[in-house]
Write an enzyme that holds these catalytic residues in place. Structure first.
Site: not given
Length: 368
Positions: A125, A147, A189, A233, A243, A247, A251, A254, A258, A271
Protein backbone atom coordinates in the site's frame (compact mmCIF):
# COMPACT_ATOMS: atom_id res chain seq x y z
CA UNK A 1 28.04 22.12 -8.09
CA UNK A 2 24.62 20.67 -7.28
CA UNK A 3 21.49 22.78 -7.65
CA UNK A 4 18.50 21.96 -5.46
CA UNK A 5 14.96 22.73 -6.60
CA UNK A 6 12.39 22.25 -3.83
CA UNK A 7 9.03 20.70 -4.68
CA UNK A 8 6.65 22.15 -2.05
CA UNK A 9 3.85 19.66 -1.49
CA UNK A 10 3.33 19.77 2.26
CA UNK A 11 4.08 16.42 3.86
CA UNK A 12 4.95 15.06 0.40
CA UNK A 13 7.59 17.72 -0.34
CA UNK A 14 10.95 16.68 -1.77
CA UNK A 15 13.94 18.06 -3.67
CA UNK A 16 15.28 17.78 -7.21
CA UNK A 17 19.08 17.66 -7.21
CA UNK A 18 20.78 18.65 -10.49
CA UNK A 19 24.53 18.28 -10.80
CA UNK A 20 27.46 16.20 -12.01
CA UNK A 21 27.96 12.83 -10.33
CA UNK A 22 24.71 12.91 -8.36
CA UNK A 23 24.53 9.13 -8.83
CA UNK A 24 27.76 8.67 -6.83
CA UNK A 25 26.63 11.30 -4.33
CA UNK A 26 23.26 9.62 -3.87
CA UNK A 27 23.88 8.40 -0.28
CA UNK A 28 24.82 11.94 0.81
CA UNK A 29 21.77 13.41 -0.92
CA UNK A 30 19.54 10.82 0.73
CA UNK A 31 21.01 11.53 4.15
CA UNK A 32 20.77 15.32 3.80
CA UNK A 33 17.46 15.72 1.98
CA UNK A 34 15.29 12.74 2.91
CA UNK A 35 14.35 10.73 5.98
CA UNK A 36 15.18 7.47 4.21
CA UNK A 37 17.59 5.14 5.96
CA UNK A 38 19.42 1.99 4.82
CA UNK A 39 17.81 -0.14 7.52
CA UNK A 40 15.55 -2.14 5.19
CA UNK A 41 16.21 -4.03 1.94
CA UNK A 42 15.86 -2.05 -1.28
CA UNK A 43 15.63 -2.62 -5.04
CA UNK A 44 17.20 -0.77 -7.95
CA UNK A 45 14.91 -1.16 -10.96
CA UNK A 46 16.56 -0.60 -14.34
CA UNK A 47 16.93 -2.04 -17.86
CA UNK A 48 19.95 -3.87 -19.32
CA UNK A 49 21.36 -0.92 -21.27
CA UNK A 50 21.16 1.57 -18.40
CA UNK A 51 22.39 -0.96 -15.88
CA UNK A 52 25.44 -1.68 -18.02
CA UNK A 53 26.41 2.00 -18.01
CA UNK A 54 25.42 3.17 -14.53
CA UNK A 55 24.19 0.29 -12.40
CA UNK A 56 27.49 -0.44 -10.69
CA UNK A 57 28.02 3.24 -9.81
CA UNK A 58 24.66 3.51 -8.08
CA UNK A 59 24.74 0.11 -6.40
CA UNK A 60 28.33 0.48 -5.13
CA UNK A 61 27.68 3.97 -3.77
CA UNK A 62 24.63 2.74 -1.86
CA UNK A 63 26.28 -0.46 -0.58
CA UNK A 64 29.27 1.51 0.74
CA UNK A 65 26.81 3.55 2.80
CA UNK A 66 25.14 0.51 4.28
CA UNK A 67 22.20 0.06 1.93
CA UNK A 68 21.04 -3.48 1.17
CA UNK A 69 20.26 -3.14 -2.53
CA UNK A 70 19.48 -5.72 -5.20
CA UNK A 71 18.95 -5.04 -8.92
CA UNK A 72 15.69 -5.81 -10.71
CA UNK A 73 16.32 -5.65 -14.46
CA UNK A 74 13.36 -5.24 -16.83
CA UNK A 75 13.27 -5.23 -20.65
CA UNK A 76 13.76 -1.84 -22.30
CA UNK A 77 11.03 -0.14 -24.30
CA UNK A 78 7.58 1.43 -24.08
CA UNK A 79 5.91 -1.80 -25.18
CA UNK A 80 7.06 -3.39 -21.90
CA UNK A 81 5.36 -0.70 -19.80
CA UNK A 82 2.70 -3.15 -18.68
CA UNK A 83 1.25 -4.75 -15.58
CA UNK A 84 3.24 -7.88 -16.44
CA UNK A 85 6.49 -5.94 -16.01
CA UNK A 86 5.27 -4.46 -12.73
CA UNK A 87 4.55 -8.00 -11.55
CA UNK A 88 8.27 -8.72 -11.99
CA UNK A 89 9.03 -5.87 -9.61
CA UNK A 90 6.53 -7.31 -7.14
CA UNK A 91 8.19 -10.74 -7.47
CA UNK A 92 11.60 -9.19 -6.75
CA UNK A 93 10.16 -7.23 -3.82
CA UNK A 94 8.73 -10.43 -2.39
CA UNK A 95 11.96 -12.33 -2.99
CA UNK A 96 14.02 -9.67 -1.22
CA UNK A 97 11.46 -9.31 1.58
CA UNK A 98 10.86 -5.61 1.06
CA UNK A 99 9.14 -3.94 4.01
CA UNK A 100 7.06 -0.81 4.47
CA UNK A 101 10.21 1.19 5.20
CA UNK A 102 11.98 -0.18 2.11
CA UNK A 103 12.86 1.92 -0.95
CA UNK A 104 12.64 1.38 -4.69
CA UNK A 105 15.26 3.21 -6.78
CA UNK A 106 14.23 3.90 -10.39
CA UNK A 107 17.38 4.04 -12.54
CA UNK A 108 16.35 4.72 -16.13
CA UNK A 109 14.10 6.73 -18.41
CA UNK A 110 10.41 7.47 -18.19
CA UNK A 111 9.29 3.87 -18.67
CA UNK A 112 11.37 2.59 -15.76
CA UNK A 113 10.44 5.59 -13.64
CA UNK A 114 6.70 5.22 -14.25
CA UNK A 115 6.66 1.48 -13.58
CA UNK A 116 8.87 1.69 -10.50
CA UNK A 117 6.77 4.52 -9.12
CA UNK A 118 3.59 2.53 -9.67
CA UNK A 119 5.11 -0.54 -8.01
CA UNK A 120 6.14 1.63 -5.04
CA UNK A 121 2.65 3.14 -4.84
CA UNK A 122 1.03 -0.27 -4.66
CA UNK A 123 3.50 -2.56 -2.87
CA UNK A 124 2.37 -2.90 0.77
CA UNK A 125 0.00 0.00 0.00
CA UNK A 126 2.88 2.37 -0.62
CA UNK A 127 6.64 2.48 -0.05
CA UNK A 128 9.30 5.06 -0.87
CA UNK A 129 10.63 5.63 -4.38
CA UNK A 130 13.71 7.60 -5.47
CA UNK A 131 13.95 8.68 -9.10
CA UNK A 132 17.35 8.63 -10.85
CA UNK A 133 16.39 9.62 -14.42
CA UNK A 134 18.83 8.86 -17.23
CA UNK A 135 16.97 10.34 -20.22
CA UNK A 136 16.25 13.99 -20.97
CA UNK A 137 12.53 13.25 -21.11
CA UNK A 138 12.57 11.67 -17.65
CA UNK A 139 14.74 14.44 -16.20
CA UNK A 140 12.44 17.28 -17.23
CA UNK A 141 9.09 15.50 -17.00
CA UNK A 142 8.46 11.87 -16.07
CA UNK A 143 10.54 11.73 -12.88
CA UNK A 144 8.89 14.83 -11.38
CA UNK A 145 5.36 15.20 -10.10
CA UNK A 146 4.39 11.75 -8.88
CA UNK A 147 2.47 10.45 -11.89
CA UNK A 148 3.09 6.72 -12.15
CA UNK A 149 1.54 3.95 -14.18
CA UNK A 150 1.49 1.58 -17.10
CA UNK A 151 -0.15 1.38 -20.50
CA UNK A 152 -3.22 -0.48 -21.68
CA UNK A 153 -3.31 -1.72 -25.30
CA UNK A 154 -6.05 0.85 -25.99
CA UNK A 155 -4.36 3.81 -24.36
CA UNK A 156 -1.27 5.19 -22.67
CA UNK A 157 -1.04 5.45 -18.87
CA UNK A 158 -4.65 4.40 -18.32
CA UNK A 159 -3.58 2.40 -15.23
CA UNK A 160 -1.73 4.36 -12.57
CA UNK A 161 -1.53 6.26 -9.30
CA UNK A 162 -0.15 9.49 -7.89
CA UNK A 163 2.89 8.72 -5.75
CA UNK A 164 5.51 11.40 -5.15
CA UNK A 165 9.20 10.43 -5.01
CA UNK A 166 11.33 11.20 -1.97
CA UNK A 167 14.15 12.57 -4.13
CA UNK A 168 14.94 13.15 -7.81
CA UNK A 169 18.67 12.96 -8.58
CA UNK A 170 19.60 14.35 -12.02
CA UNK A 171 23.12 13.93 -13.43
CA UNK A 172 23.42 15.71 -16.81
CA UNK A 173 26.55 13.70 -17.61
CA UNK A 174 24.54 10.51 -18.19
CA UNK A 175 22.97 12.13 -21.24
CA UNK A 176 26.29 11.53 -23.04
CA UNK A 177 25.25 7.89 -23.54
CA UNK A 178 21.64 8.68 -24.46
CA UNK A 179 20.83 7.78 -28.10
CA UNK A 180 20.29 10.86 -30.25
CA UNK A 181 16.71 9.90 -31.02
CA UNK A 182 15.91 9.76 -27.30
CA UNK A 183 17.59 13.12 -26.66
CA UNK A 184 15.38 14.67 -29.32
CA UNK A 185 12.34 13.03 -27.72
CA UNK A 186 13.15 14.77 -24.45
CA UNK A 187 13.57 18.07 -26.25
CA UNK A 188 9.90 17.86 -27.25
CA UNK A 189 8.95 18.14 -23.57
CA UNK A 190 11.36 21.05 -23.12
CA UNK A 191 9.75 22.88 -26.05
CA UNK A 192 6.35 22.15 -24.48
CA UNK A 193 7.30 24.03 -21.32
CA UNK A 194 8.48 26.97 -23.37
CA UNK A 195 5.20 27.15 -25.30
CA UNK A 196 2.70 26.81 -22.45
CA UNK A 197 4.57 28.16 -19.40
CA UNK A 198 8.01 29.75 -19.74
CA UNK A 199 8.56 32.34 -22.48
CA UNK A 200 12.16 32.86 -21.28
CA UNK A 201 12.89 29.18 -21.92
CA UNK A 202 11.27 29.47 -25.36
CA UNK A 203 13.51 32.43 -26.19
CA UNK A 204 16.59 30.55 -24.96
CA UNK A 205 15.75 27.62 -27.25
CA UNK A 206 15.14 30.01 -30.15
CA UNK A 207 18.60 31.53 -29.75
CA UNK A 208 20.49 28.23 -29.74
CA UNK A 209 21.71 27.14 -33.18
CA UNK A 210 20.90 23.44 -32.62
CA UNK A 211 18.64 21.40 -30.37
CA UNK A 212 19.00 17.96 -31.93
CA UNK A 213 21.91 16.51 -29.93
CA UNK A 214 23.56 17.03 -26.56
CA UNK A 215 27.01 17.61 -28.06
CA UNK A 216 25.66 20.65 -29.94
CA UNK A 217 24.58 22.40 -26.73
CA UNK A 218 26.94 24.46 -24.56
CA UNK A 219 27.07 22.85 -21.11
CA UNK A 220 25.75 26.01 -19.43
CA UNK A 221 22.78 26.04 -21.84
CA UNK A 222 21.99 22.41 -21.02
CA UNK A 223 22.00 23.20 -17.30
CA UNK A 224 19.69 26.18 -17.91
CA UNK A 225 17.35 23.98 -19.96
CA UNK A 226 17.23 21.38 -17.19
CA UNK A 227 16.72 23.90 -14.42
CA UNK A 228 14.03 25.95 -16.18
CA UNK A 229 12.17 22.84 -17.37
CA UNK A 230 12.20 21.25 -13.93
CA UNK A 231 11.12 24.53 -12.34
CA UNK A 232 8.24 24.82 -14.80
CA UNK A 233 7.04 21.34 -13.86
CA UNK A 234 7.41 22.15 -10.16
CA UNK A 235 5.53 25.45 -10.50
CA UNK A 236 2.53 23.67 -12.00
CA UNK A 237 2.58 20.54 -9.83
CA UNK A 238 2.90 22.53 -6.59
CA UNK A 239 -0.30 24.39 -7.50
CA UNK A 240 -2.23 21.30 -8.63
CA UNK A 241 -0.70 18.00 -7.51
CA UNK A 242 -3.53 15.73 -8.67
CA UNK A 243 -4.46 17.40 -11.96
CA UNK A 244 -7.74 18.89 -10.76
CA UNK A 245 -7.25 21.83 -13.11
CA UNK A 246 -4.04 23.72 -13.89
CA UNK A 247 -1.78 20.66 -14.13
CA UNK A 248 -3.66 19.50 -17.20
CA UNK A 249 -1.82 22.15 -19.22
CA UNK A 250 1.25 19.91 -18.99
CA UNK A 251 -0.60 17.62 -21.39
CA UNK A 252 0.00 20.05 -24.24
CA UNK A 253 0.57 17.97 -27.36
CA UNK A 254 -0.18 14.77 -25.46
CA UNK A 255 -3.84 14.24 -26.38
CA UNK A 256 -3.12 13.52 -30.03
CA UNK A 257 0.41 12.38 -29.14
CA UNK A 258 -0.80 9.51 -26.97
CA UNK A 259 -3.21 8.39 -29.67
CA UNK A 260 -0.36 8.36 -32.20
CA UNK A 261 1.85 6.36 -29.85
CA UNK A 262 -0.75 3.68 -29.21
CA UNK A 263 -1.71 3.46 -32.89
CA UNK A 264 1.93 2.68 -33.65
CA UNK A 265 1.93 0.02 -30.90
CA UNK A 266 4.51 2.12 -29.03
CA UNK A 267 7.14 1.10 -31.60
CA UNK A 268 6.82 3.38 -34.62
CA UNK A 269 6.87 6.70 -32.75
CA UNK A 270 8.47 7.29 -29.38
CA UNK A 271 6.80 9.56 -26.84
CA UNK A 272 8.61 12.75 -27.76
CA UNK A 273 8.09 12.25 -31.49
CA UNK A 274 4.38 11.71 -30.97
CA UNK A 275 4.13 14.74 -28.67
CA UNK A 276 5.94 16.89 -31.27
CA UNK A 277 3.31 16.01 -33.87
CA UNK A 278 0.64 16.56 -31.22
CA UNK A 279 1.98 20.04 -30.51
CA UNK A 280 1.93 20.89 -34.22
CA UNK A 281 -1.70 19.70 -34.37
CA UNK A 282 -2.70 21.58 -31.21
CA UNK A 283 -1.03 24.70 -32.55
CA UNK A 284 -3.00 24.42 -35.79
CA UNK A 285 -6.21 23.94 -33.80
CA UNK A 286 -5.40 27.02 -31.72
CA UNK A 287 -4.82 29.13 -34.83
CA UNK A 288 -8.03 27.86 -36.47
CA UNK A 289 -10.05 28.69 -33.35
CA UNK A 290 -8.51 32.14 -32.98
CA UNK A 291 -6.57 31.41 -29.79
CA UNK A 292 -3.08 31.75 -31.25
CA UNK A 293 -1.28 33.72 -33.92
CA UNK A 294 0.12 32.27 -37.13
CA UNK A 295 3.49 33.79 -36.20
CA UNK A 296 3.67 31.99 -32.84
CA UNK A 297 2.65 28.70 -34.46
CA UNK A 298 5.47 29.17 -36.97
CA UNK A 299 7.95 29.87 -34.15
CA UNK A 300 6.91 26.65 -32.41
CA UNK A 301 7.29 24.72 -35.65
CA UNK A 302 10.78 26.16 -36.11
CA UNK A 303 11.88 24.83 -32.70
CA UNK A 304 10.43 21.38 -33.40
CA UNK A 305 12.25 21.27 -36.73
CA UNK A 306 15.46 22.52 -35.07
CA UNK A 307 15.24 19.52 -32.73
CA UNK A 308 14.76 17.31 -35.83
CA UNK A 309 11.45 16.01 -34.55
CA UNK A 310 8.63 14.91 -36.88
CA UNK A 311 5.83 17.30 -37.81
CA UNK A 312 3.56 15.05 -39.89
CA UNK A 313 1.40 11.98 -39.25
CA UNK A 314 2.67 8.72 -40.80
CA UNK A 315 0.84 8.17 -44.12
CA UNK A 316 -0.52 4.72 -43.25
CA UNK A 317 -2.22 5.84 -40.00
CA UNK A 318 -6.01 5.75 -40.19
CA UNK A 319 -7.40 9.16 -39.25
CA UNK A 320 -10.76 7.76 -38.14
CA UNK A 321 -8.89 5.28 -35.97
CA UNK A 322 -6.97 8.16 -34.43
CA UNK A 323 -10.18 10.02 -33.68
CA UNK A 324 -11.60 6.90 -32.02
CA UNK A 325 -8.50 6.57 -29.84
CA UNK A 326 -8.84 10.17 -28.68
CA UNK A 327 -12.08 9.17 -26.96
CA UNK A 328 -10.13 6.67 -24.81
CA UNK A 329 -7.73 9.36 -23.59
CA UNK A 330 -7.67 9.57 -19.79
CA UNK A 331 -8.38 13.30 -19.97
CA UNK A 332 -11.81 12.83 -21.57
CA UNK A 333 -14.58 14.33 -19.43
CA UNK A 334 -18.30 14.05 -20.11
CA UNK A 335 -17.43 12.39 -23.45
CA UNK A 336 -15.54 15.54 -24.51
CA UNK A 337 -11.91 15.40 -25.59
CA UNK A 338 -9.99 18.10 -23.71
CA UNK A 339 -7.19 19.93 -25.49
CA UNK A 340 -4.52 22.24 -24.19
CA UNK A 341 -4.24 25.10 -26.66
CA UNK A 342 -1.63 27.89 -26.56
CA UNK A 343 -2.79 31.48 -26.47
CA UNK A 344 0.65 33.15 -26.42
CA UNK A 345 4.24 32.01 -26.06
CA UNK A 346 4.43 31.00 -22.40
CA UNK A 347 0.71 30.54 -21.84
CA UNK A 348 -1.88 27.83 -22.57
CA UNK A 349 -5.50 27.11 -21.77
CA UNK A 350 -7.63 23.97 -21.42
CA UNK A 351 -10.40 23.78 -24.03
CA UNK A 352 -13.11 21.10 -24.24
CA UNK A 353 -15.28 22.40 -27.09
CA UNK A 354 -13.07 21.64 -30.10
CA UNK A 355 -15.32 20.44 -32.96
CA UNK A 356 -14.59 16.90 -34.11
CA UNK A 357 -14.74 17.99 -37.73
CA UNK A 358 -12.00 20.53 -37.15
CA UNK A 359 -9.82 17.90 -35.43
CA UNK A 360 -10.37 15.61 -38.43
CA UNK A 361 -9.49 18.40 -40.85
CA UNK A 362 -6.23 19.23 -39.03
CA UNK A 363 -5.20 15.57 -38.78
CA UNK A 364 -5.86 15.06 -42.50
CA UNK A 365 -3.84 18.17 -43.29
CA UNK A 366 -0.89 16.90 -41.22
CA UNK A 367 -0.97 13.61 -43.08
CA UNK A 368 -1.06 15.12 -46.56
Amino acid sequence: MTTLIPVPLGEYSYSIAIGANTRQQLPTLLAEHTLLTPDAPALIVSNPQIWRHYGADVQNALVKSGWQVTPCILPAGERYKTLRSVEKIYDAALGQRLERNSTLFALGGGVIGDMTGFAAATWLRGIAVVQIPTSLLAMVDAAIGGKTGVNHPQGKNLIGAFHQPRLVAIDPEVLATLPTREFRAGMAEVIKYGVIWDATLFNLLSQLPRLDRMSALPSESLIQILQRSCQAKVDVVSKDEREAGLRAILNYGHTIGHALESMGNYRLLNHGEAVAIGMIAAGELAVALGYWSVEDAAAQRALILKAKLPTTIPPHFDIEGLLARLKHDKKVQAQKVRFVLPTAIGHGEIVDHVPTELIREILQRLQA
